[in-house]
Design a protein around this motif. Structure first.
Motif, PDB file in Angstrom:
ATOM      1  N   PRO A 253       0.832  -1.215   0.000  1.00 12.68           N
ATOM      2  CA  PRO A 253       0.000   0.000   0.000  1.00 12.68           C
ATOM      3  C   PRO A 253       0.863   1.261   0.000  1.00 12.68           C
ATOM      4  N   VAL A 254       0.411   2.264  -0.741  1.00 13.05           N
ATOM      5  CA  VAL A 254       1.128   3.539  -0.842  1.00 13.05           C
ATOM      6  C   VAL A 254       0.336   4.605  -0.097  1.00 13.05           C
ATOM      7  N   ALA A 255       1.007   5.297   0.829  1.00 10.94           N
ATOM      8  CA  ALA A 255       0.394   6.393   1.593  1.00 10.94           C
ATOM      9  C   ALA A 255      -0.903   5.952   2.271  1.00 10.94           C
ATOM     10  N   GLY A 256      -0.910   4.713   2.745  1.00 10.03           N
ATOM     11  CA  GLY A 256      -2.073   4.214   3.473  1.00 10.03           C
ATOM     12  C   GLY A 256      -3.236   3.787   2.611  1.00 10.03           C
ATOM     13  N   GLN A 257      -3.129   3.949   1.293  1.00  9.77           N
ATOM     14  CA  GLN A 257      -4.214   3.558   0.393  1.00  9.77           C
ATOM     15  C   GLN A 257      -3.970   2.150  -0.133  1.00  9.77           C
ATOM     16  N   ASP A 258      -4.941   1.288   0.066  1.00  7.44           N
ATOM     17  CA  ASP A 258      -4.839  -0.096  -0.388  1.00  7.44           C
ATOM     18  C   ASP A 258      -6.126  -0.463  -1.119  1.00  7.44           C
ATOM     19  N   PHE A 259      -6.033  -0.523  -2.450  1.00  7.96           N
ATOM     20  CA  PHE A 259      -7.200  -0.843  -3.264  1.00  7.96           C
ATOM     21  C   PHE A 259      -7.233  -2.315  -3.668  1.00  7.96           C
ATOM     22  N   ALA A 260      -6.308  -3.110  -3.176  1.00  6.46           N
ATOM     23  CA  ALA A 260      -6.288  -4.529  -3.528  1.00  6.46           C
ATOM     24  C   ALA A 260      -7.523  -5.223  -2.972  1.00  6.46           C
ATOM     25  N   PRO A 261      -8.192  -6.066  -3.768  1.00  2.79           N
ATOM     26  CA  PRO A 261      -9.348  -6.813  -3.248  1.00  2.79           C
ATOM     27  C   PRO A 261      -8.918  -7.732  -2.116  1.00  2.79           C
ATOM     28  N   LYS A 262      -9.734  -7.804  -1.069  1.00  5.11           N
ATOM     29  CA  LYS A 262      -9.414  -8.620   0.092  1.00  5.11           C
ATOM     30  C   LYS A 262      -9.407 -10.104  -0.268  1.00  5.11           C
ATOM     31  N   SER A 263      -8.609 -10.856   0.485  1.00 11.37           N
ATOM     32  CA  SER A 263      -8.498 -12.293   0.215  1.00 11.37           C
ATOM     33  C   SER A 263      -9.836 -13.004   0.350  1.00 11.37           C
ATOM     34  N   VAL A 264     -10.667 -12.598   1.337  1.00 11.98           N
ATOM     35  CA  VAL A 264     -11.947 -13.274   1.518  1.00 11.98           C
ATOM     36  C   VAL A 264     -12.843 -13.065   0.297  1.00 11.98           C
TER      37      VAL A 264
END
Length: 418
Positions: A253-264
């Motif tokens: 994640p960059v600068a606290g932003q995480d757009f990756a879909p969650k594993s669940v």
């Protein structure tokens, strides 16, 4: 819901030789990102010690029903995390299931916060005793063991609902604001995944695969399932590859932003698509895997809002009110998912083209871009000559067609380099 036009699998011009190579590549890349036997042993040891401690502590001793695993280790989709601070660390998620009586102590709008605070105090003693790092989050507590291995410990309170699938393990978990309890059923979700993984795919070419293991008997400290049994399932392998591709595509994640879909979300989509598509005849395992990837975006609901945005939902059938797509309801997350899925399908097509005849070097470049440097190492090792055993290695996939066995080369020198 699947659109009617998607019921018939797309016919792909794939040779059985390409399918075997691709299947071998996926297996090798996934295994290269799994824990070693030593690491699996360390995970199990830490899991057992932490669980026994929680069941014996004064604060929870009379309230704990079971301690069990949830997530990737439980269902065989565990892979090496993408974390520069602990590149060799693996994660294991623990659930502390408390009796209904726990609400007498942890009920009310302050109860969830008290529960997390008490869990932190209990585990802080354990962490101090063993020299472990500890972190308190909104709804769980994390212990960091030696070599970067981490355990996320989440408390839930039993609330059986016998009108739903696996309702006997339905429970409530603190919400992120620590004001309410939300529906949860981690064991039910794992059992639902295992049910999908046990579906025998139908192939027009014959293959065979060992059937998935049945659920183990449950005790107070629920034993972890046999790693080899759950890791080698076709559905588990697919999820590992999806998660690995996701990790490389999004990075840290960059600068606290995480757009990756969650594993669940990814895991649930893959399981839903597998359950829908596996019973429909496919040419071979590769054809099925590609069809599952194509089907995944059709396995959740999209509601168009007045603002023009979309609301995504994927109900957790084992926990009514729990939306498995809840983390996807921002424009950034939805756009990122669409871009990732397009990137994934593009990489799979490029891998197939390379396997069909472009040679090793182009293949390695695609593998690096799709799955990272460690995956490149796994493919290179397939090219290294090694002693040939008397019996060829066999990869078996369960089928309702006439079953035979697909034999894979015991020595893979120039397997992709021809």
């Amino acid at each position: 819901m699947l659109r009617e036009s998607h019921l018939v699998p797309q016919k792909r011009p794939l040779s059985q030789r390409s399918s075997s190579k691709f299947f071998y590549l996926v297996d090798a890349v996934a295994k290269h990102h799994e824990p070693t036997k030593t690491q699996l042993g360390a995970l199990e040891s830490s899991y057992g010690a932490t669980g026994e401690y929680l069941m014996a502590c004064d604060e929870f001793r009379d309230l704990v029903m079971t301690v069990h695993a949830q997530g990737s280790r439980e269902i065989g989709t565990i892979i090496r995390p993408l974390h520069h601070l602990r590149p060799d660390g693996f994660d294991i998620d623990l659930v502390v299931r408390l009796r209904r009586a726990a609400l007498q102590k942890y009920g009310g709008d302050q109860g969830p916060g008290r529960l997390i605070n008490d869990l932190f105090i209990v585990l802080k003693r354990y962490a101090d005793r063993h020299g472990l790092a500890i972190t308190k989050w909104e709804r769980c507590v994390t212990l960091e063991y030696a070599d970067g291995m981490c355990a996320d410990i989440t408390p839930i309170i039993e609330e059986p609902l016998f009108s739903i699938p696996y309702g006997e393990t339905h429970a409530r978990v603190p919400d992120r604001a620590l004001r309410l309890y939300e529906p949860s059923n981690p064991m039910g979700l794992a059992n639902s995944f295992n049910k999908a993984a046990r579906i025998s795919p139908v192939f027009t070419h014959s293959f065979a695969l060992d059937s998935a293991m049945e659920s183990a008997q449950r005790a107070e400290l629920v034993p972890l399932p046999d790693a080899d049994e759950v890791l080698d399932r076709l559905l588990s392998r697919l999820v590992q590859i999806l998660k690995l591709h996701r990790n490389v595509a999004f990075g840290a994640p960059v600068a606290g932003q995480d757009f990756a879909p969650k594993s669940v979300f990814i895991t649930s989509l893959a399981a839903a698509a597998y359950a829908l598509r596996a019973p429909i005849p496919h040419g071979d395992p590769l054809d099925l895997l590609l069809d599952i990837v194509d089907t995944m975006p059709l396995c959740f609901e999209r509601q168009l809002l007045a603002s023009g945005a979309e609301f995504w939902s994927m109900p957790n059938l084992t926990a009514p009110g729990d939306n498995l797509a809840s983390g996807m309801n921002t424009l950034g997350h939805q756009a990122a998912f669409a871009n990732w899925h397009k990137r994934l399908t593009g990489h799979l097509q490029q891998l197939l083209q390379c396997i069909e005849g472009r040679g090793l070097d182009p293949l390695l470049r695609v593998v690096d871009d799709a799955f990272g440097a460690r995956a490149v190492q796994a493919v290179r090792e397939l090219e290294e000559p090694r002693p040939v055993p008397n019996v060829p290695r066999k990869v078996v996939v369960a089928s309702t067609a006439a079953a035979t066995t697909m034999s894979m080369p015991a020595r893979s020198h120039t397997f992709f380099g021809q």
